[in-house]
Design a protein around this motif. Structure first.
Motif, PDB file in Angstrom:
ATOM      1  N   LEU A 128      -5.346  23.563   7.049  1.00  0.00           N
ATOM      2  CA  LEU A 128      -5.714  22.505   6.114  1.00  0.00           C
ATOM      3  C   LEU A 128      -6.234  23.146   4.835  1.00  0.00           C
ATOM      4  CD1 LEU A 128      -7.655  19.967   8.383  1.00  0.00           C
ATOM      5  CD2 LEU A 128      -5.236  19.929   7.774  1.00  0.00           C
ATOM      6  N   ALA A 129      -6.098  22.419   3.724  1.00  0.00           N
ATOM      7  CA  ALA A 129      -6.567  22.927   2.436  1.00  0.00           C
ATOM      8  C   ALA A 129      -8.090  22.936   2.384  1.00  0.00           C
ATOM      9  CB  ALA A 129      -6.011  22.061   1.308  1.00  0.00           C
ATOM     10  N   ASP A 130      -8.626  23.699   1.450  1.00  0.00           N
ATOM     11  CA  ASP A 130     -10.065  23.733   1.223  1.00  0.00           C
ATOM     12  C   ASP A 130     -10.584  22.335   0.880  1.00  0.00           C
ATOM     13  OD1 ASP A 130      -9.596  26.420   1.453  1.00  0.00           O
ATOM     14  OD2 ASP A 130     -10.273  26.958  -0.556  1.00  0.00           O
ATOM     15  N   ASP A 131     -11.820  22.042   1.280  1.00  0.00           N
ATOM     16  CA  ASP A 131     -12.509  20.795   0.896  1.00  0.00           C
ATOM     17  C   ASP A 131     -11.703  19.550   1.263  1.00  0.00           C
ATOM     18  OD1 ASP A 131     -14.337  22.564  -0.250  1.00  0.00           O
ATOM     19  OD2 ASP A 131     -13.490  22.366  -2.247  1.00  0.00           O
ATOM     20  N   THR A 132     -11.180  19.530   2.468  1.00  0.00           N
ATOM     21  CA  THR A 132     -10.305  18.441   2.919  1.00  0.00           C
ATOM     22  C   THR A 132     -11.010  17.435   3.816  1.00  0.00           C
ATOM     23  OG1 THR A 132      -8.340  19.850   2.802  1.00  0.00           O
ATOM     24  CG2 THR A 132      -8.194  17.936   4.232  1.00  0.00           C
ATOM     25  N   ALA A 133     -11.891  17.913   4.696  1.00  0.00           N
ATOM     26  CA  ALA A 133     -12.460  17.064   5.738  1.00  0.00           C
ATOM     27  C   ALA A 133     -13.833  16.529   5.345  1.00  0.00           C
ATOM     28  CB  ALA A 133     -12.567  17.834   7.050  1.00  0.00           C
ATOM     29  N   ASP A 134     -14.050  15.258   5.609  1.00  0.00           N
ATOM     30  CA  ASP A 134     -15.381  14.675   5.451  1.00  0.00           C
ATOM     31  C   ASP A 134     -16.286  15.072   6.613  1.00  0.00           C
ATOM     32  OD1 ASP A 134     -14.929  12.817   3.073  1.00  0.00           O
ATOM     33  OD2 ASP A 134     -13.352  12.167   4.459  1.00  0.00           O
ATOM     34  N   THR A 135     -15.674  15.179   7.792  1.00  0.00           N
ATOM     35  CA  THR A 135     -16.411  15.533   9.007  1.00  0.00           C
ATOM     36  C   THR A 135     -15.587  16.529   9.810  1.00  0.00           C
ATOM     37  OG1 THR A 135     -17.262  13.251   9.128  1.00  0.00           O
ATOM     38  CG2 THR A 135     -17.534  14.624  11.088  1.00  0.00           C
ATOM     39  N   VAL A 136     -16.251  17.517  10.367  1.00  0.00           N
ATOM     40  CA  VAL A 136     -15.651  18.345  11.406  1.00  0.00           C
ATOM     41  C   VAL A 136     -16.449  18.106  12.682  1.00  0.00           C
ATOM     42  CG1 VAL A 136     -15.099  20.664  12.211  1.00  0.00           C
ATOM     43  CG2 VAL A 136     -14.794  20.087   9.798  1.00  0.00           C
ATOM     44  N   LEU A 137     -15.740  17.911  13.774  1.00  0.00           N
ATOM     45  CA  LEU A 137     -16.364  17.628  15.069  1.00  0.00           C
ATOM     46  C   LEU A 137     -15.963  18.700  16.067  1.00  0.00           C
ATOM     47  CD1 LEU A 137     -17.850  15.662  17.079  1.00  0.00           C
ATOM     48  CD2 LEU A 137     -15.591  14.633  17.470  1.00  0.00           C
ATOM     49  N   THR A 138     -16.945  19.244  16.762  1.00  0.00           N
ATOM     50  CA  THR A 138     -16.640  20.179  17.844  1.00  0.00           C
ATOM     51  C   THR A 138     -17.534  19.872  19.039  1.00  0.00           C
ATOM     52  OG1 THR A 138     -16.709  22.509  18.547  1.00  0.00           O
ATOM     53  CG2 THR A 138     -18.121  21.901  16.707  1.00  0.00           C
TER      54      THR A 138
END
Length: 205
Positions: A95-105
């Motif tokens: 994915l490109a830089d600064d793409t996700a509002d949230t990352v979940l792990t």
């Protein structure tokens, strides 16, 4: 081991991660996700029922295992938001830089070979105001349990698809360039060496 990894391990992981104590933990963090979400270690889709569909626009379901994605298909069809399978390791997020509002792990960082590299990827793809939501098991705070974790880890890792019992989650987040703004810990019910949980919120530092 190849047959075990392809046909047996995915179902074992699905069963273990679907146990009630782990599902209660998921319910604490997954509903906080919003916007465009990258889920690391999507697995068999156990987090999907906990997403707040009024807040989620899109989920990238990142996992290197097509076998786990096959187990998730039924759950994916049941949610009202798009879920896009991304076959890739956590150390190389496409994915490109600064793409996700949230990352979940959730219960995923234990199996990543280069966990600091994966966390650096998470920092890269998060928007400046984005959040990492995490719920992981890891290094126990008491010496007796930690000694057992260290003794058992080589065998556990081989049988558990690369799962590590003893990862120091707070220091790994810091090394990956993430700042913890909220974190809780506790032993959840179950086999003690695998049941010390860390969960909370981190942001790019």
């Amino acid at each position: 081991m190849r047959l075990y990894d392809r046909f047996i391990l995915p179902r074992v992981v699905h069963f273990v991660c679907n146990l009630r104590p782990a599902m209660r933990q998921r319910a604490k963090v997954v509903p906080l996700a919003s916007g465009r979400v990258l889920e690391i270690g999507f697995g068999s889709g156990l987090n999907l029922p906990f997403y707040d569909s009024s807040k989620v626009q899109h989920v990238w379901a990142l996992d290197p295992s097509e076998e786990m994605w096959d187990l998730a298909r039924g759950k994916v069809r049941s949610v009202p938001f798009p879920v896009e399978f991304v076959k890739a390791p956590a150390e190389s997020v496409p994915l490109a830089d600064d793409t996700a509002d949230t990352v979940l792990t959730t219960y995923a960082l234990c199996t990543v070979p280069d966990v600091v590299g994966a966390l650096q990827q998470i920092k890269r793809v998060l928007k400046p105001a984005g959040l990492l939501l995490f719920c992981e098991h890891g290094e126990a705070p008491d010496e007796r349990t930690l000694r057992w974790q260290n003794r058992l880890n080589p065998v556990w890792k081989r049988l558990g698809g690369g799962c590590n019992l003893n990862r120091p989650i707070p220091s790994l987040l810091e090394k990956g360039g993430l700042q913890t703004v909220e974190m809780s810990t506790m032993y959840i019910p179950g086999w003690k060496p695998a049941c010390f949980n860390y969960w909370g919120i981190a942001i790019p530092s």
